[in-house]
Write an enzyme that holds these catalytic residues in place. Structure first.
Site, PDB file in Angstrom:
ATOM      1  N   ASP A 167       1.056  -1.385   0.110  1.00 27.50           N
ATOM      2  CA  ASP A 167       0.003  -0.094   0.072  1.00 27.50           C
ATOM      3  C   ASP A 167       0.473   1.218  -0.611  1.00 27.50           C
ATOM      4  O   ASP A 167       1.728   1.440   1.027  1.00 27.50           O
ATOM      5  CB  ASP A 167      -0.907  -0.278   1.271  1.00 27.50           C
ATOM      6  CG  ASP A 167      -1.106  -0.958   1.264  1.00 27.50           C
ATOM      7  OD1 ASP A 167      -1.648  -2.359   0.441  1.00 27.50           O
ATOM      8  OD2 ASP A 167      -2.528  -1.350   2.476  1.00 27.50           O
ATOM      9  N   ASP A 182      -4.543   0.476   9.457  1.00 27.68           N
ATOM     10  CA  ASP A 182      -5.296   1.783   8.824  1.00 27.68           C
ATOM     11  C   ASP A 182      -5.856   2.997   9.152  1.00 27.68           C
ATOM     12  O   ASP A 182      -6.963   3.849   8.494  1.00 27.68           O
ATOM     13  CB  ASP A 182      -5.888   1.115   7.649  1.00 27.68           C
ATOM     14  CG  ASP A 182      -5.427  -0.118   6.643  1.00 27.68           C
ATOM     15  OD1 ASP A 182      -3.720  -1.454   7.407  1.00 27.68           O
ATOM     16  OD2 ASP A 182      -5.691  -0.982   6.474  1.00 27.68           O
TER      17      ASP A 182
HETATM   18  C1  FRU Z   1      -4.134  -3.904   2.577  1.00 26.55           C
HETATM   19  C2  FRU Z   1      -3.561  -3.717   3.833  1.00 26.55           C
HETATM   20  C3  FRU Z   1      -3.904  -3.228   4.827  1.00 26.55           C
HETATM   21  C4  FRU Z   1      -2.471  -3.335   5.942  1.00 26.55           C
HETATM   22  C5  FRU Z   1      -1.531  -3.187   4.888  1.00 26.55           C
HETATM   23  C6  FRU Z   1      -0.155  -4.392   5.466  1.00 26.55           C
HETATM   24  O1  FRU Z   1      -3.482  -3.815   1.493  1.00 26.55           O
HETATM   25  O2  FRU Z   1      -4.206  -5.546   3.717  1.00 26.55           O
HETATM   26  O3  FRU Z   1      -4.852  -3.231   5.120  1.00 26.55           O
HETATM   27  O4  FRU Z   1      -1.950  -1.797   6.627  1.00 26.55           O
HETATM   28  O5  FRU Z   1      -2.047  -4.641   3.364  1.00 26.55           O
HETATM   29  O6  FRU Z   1       0.679  -4.653   5.057  1.00 26.55           O
END
Ligand code: FRU
Length: 488
Positions: free
Chosen positions: A64, A189
């Site tokens: 992300d 998040d």
């Molecule tokens: C989305 C996610 C988020 C988390 C991150 C971990 O792709 O699963 O919810 O914070 O990636 O890398």
């Protein structure tokens, strides 16, 4: 001052504050991560599949985008990074800056997991500046704070213009206790903004088995209160929610373990969000976990993670997309105008009534090509634009429209598409960058696709329709703009 007691000299010294050993451990973990990605960068750079102008970590795994923000005259981009492998794991925050959204420079890794504090991963989050202090809010995951049911939210701050980051002594700043009697699973998040002197933060998760976005507020980013369950969905969980105003509406975007979606609606005085319209933000499985920021000129910019990979690298960001609320109440999605800086010499043709024609680019499309095509279909029900070599091979699909199927395909990825009442033309911007392709349709749909990366000798755009159509076609070979380390 000198004191003698029982023959032992006691010297009173001014107090000194030893650095917190945990901060020092973090500094070392960051330095180790930096070395690891830097050493791996030359292998990744050699891979012919590696995109030439999409943002990427120097090497290894990334997912992300995190906490994009304009600060100190630059765009800052953070991202989920595994410096030690090309698969997900050991999650750090990488960091890069750009003066113009196109050319990115790698900065030191921002966050490494603080193993000594029981942290295994620094999950996604956001960046804000609070009373002049750059602050990252993110989800901390460890053996005791498991992602599923006991995740906590942490803060880190920077006192040197975002170069280095220190975990806040106030951590955890948010714990599951905030949710009262509700167990929000996969609580993660954070996405924060300030309104009327109050900080708000939306966090994703799963409530009673359904995806949700939960809202909190704070005066100081440390003491938080639950505000409301902003929205709930059908999917088993929502990740990476963003919540922001466009025009006079509120927009919620979220990643429901499948194609990213949005809702447009209103926020009541009771902090309940009522959606009036919703849809797929990008219907592709290649696209996930977008996050956004406000540019200095007020534009809402959004980037997502594209799941494409090659030798020594895995993942890249999509191009910056500008979101607007259109006069018809729909979400507008267009590539940022800054990307025009990548364009080389233009090739163009206007065809008043053509079924088949070719346009030859001034140079091969090896480091990427942008195409802007507007078709007035008239009686036609299908058209396709393909990038080919001189003799028609190899052949890479760019865009293909099929009215009867109600679909448009961008590269290898098909999506539902119905022209709206009054939409007499289909206008598509396509960016092809080795293993990734992005297409923007009529300023309101965006599609990300994996792409065949071998464009050696491909200079011909071949257009075909099933009846004569009006076509305006422009194309540009694009200049490479790989993210780079600053010159030593
Ligand atoms: C989305 C996610 C988020 C988390 C991150 C971990 O792709 O699963 O919810 O914070 O990636 O890398």
């Amino acid at each position: 001052m000198r004191m003698v007691l029982c023959g032992i000299a006691l010297v009173a010294v001014a107090p000194t504050f030893a650095a917190d050993p945990s901060d020092e451990a973090h500094r070392q973990a960051v330095a180790r991560a930096d070395r690891a990605v830097r050493e791996a960068a030359s292998v990744a750079a050699k891979d012919p599949r590696r995109p030439a102008f999409h943002f990427q970590a120097p090497a290894k795994w990334m997912n992300d985008p995190n906490g994009p923000i304009f600060f100190g005259g630059k765009y800052h981009m953070f991202y989920q990074l595994n410096p030690y492998g090309t698969e997900w794991g050991d999650i750090h925050w990488g960091h890069a800056v750009s003066p113009n959204l196109v050319h990115w420079e790698h900065w030191p890794v921002a966050l490494a997991p603080s193993k000594d504090r029981g942290e295994d991963h620094c999950f996604s989050g956001c960046t804000v500046v609070a009373d002049g202090v750059p602050t990252i809010l993110y989800t901390s995951i460890g053996p005791k704070t498991r992602a599923e049911d006991t995740a906590v939210q942490w803060a880190a701050t920077s006192s040197d213009g975002m170069r280095t980051w220190v975990k806040s002594p106030a951590n955890p700043i948010m714990t599951p206790a905030l949710n009262g009697g509700n167990t929000v699973r996969d609580w993660r998040d954070p996405f924060a903004w300030k309104d009327g002197g109050v900080w708000y933060c939306v966090i994703g998760g799963s409530l009673n088995g359904k995806g949700c976005a939960v809202l909190y507020k704070s005066r100081d980013l440390k003491a938080w209160d639950f505000v409301s369950v902003l929205a709930e969905g059908k999917e088993r969980g929502w990740e990476c929610p963003n919540f922001f105003k466009l025009g006079d509406k509120w927009v919620l975007t979220y990643s429901p373990h499948g194609p990213v979606r949005y809702k447009i609606g209103n926020l009541g005085s009771d902090f309940q969000f009522t959606a009036e319209r919703e849809g797929a933000f990008d219907p592709s499985k290649t696209y996930y976990a977008p996050t956004s920021m406000v540019a200095p000129d007020g534009r809402r910019l959004m980037w997502g993670w594209a799941r494409v990979k090659g030798d020594g690298w895995n993942g890249c960001l999509t191009l910056p997309r500008v979101l607007t609320l259109r006069p018809d109440g729909r979400l507008g999605i267009e590539p940022a105008k800054e990307l025009e800086a990548l364009r080389g010499t233009e090739a163009a043709t206007e065809q008043p009534a053509a079924e088949k024609f070719d346009l030859t680019l001034p140079a091969a499309a090896e480091s990427g090509v942008e195409v802007a095509v507007t078709v007035t279909p008239g009686k036609a029900t299908r058209f396709a634009l393909t990038l080919t070599g001189k003799d028609g091979t190899p052949s890479h699909p760019m865009v293909a429209w099929d009215q009867k199927a109600g679909r448009i395909a961008a590269g290898e990825t098909a999506a539902e598409f119905q022209p709206l009442d009054g939409e007499d033309t289909i206008s598509v911007r396509v960016f092809l960058d080795r293993s990734i392709l992005e297409a923007f349709v009529n300023g309101r749909e965006a599609i990300t696709s994996p792409a065949g990366y071998d464009f050696a000798g491909c200079r011909t755009l071949a257009f075909a329709a099933d009846a004569p159509v009006g076509v305006s076609l422009k194309a540009w070979p694009l200049k490479p703009a790989p993210a780079a380390y600053p010159a030593q």
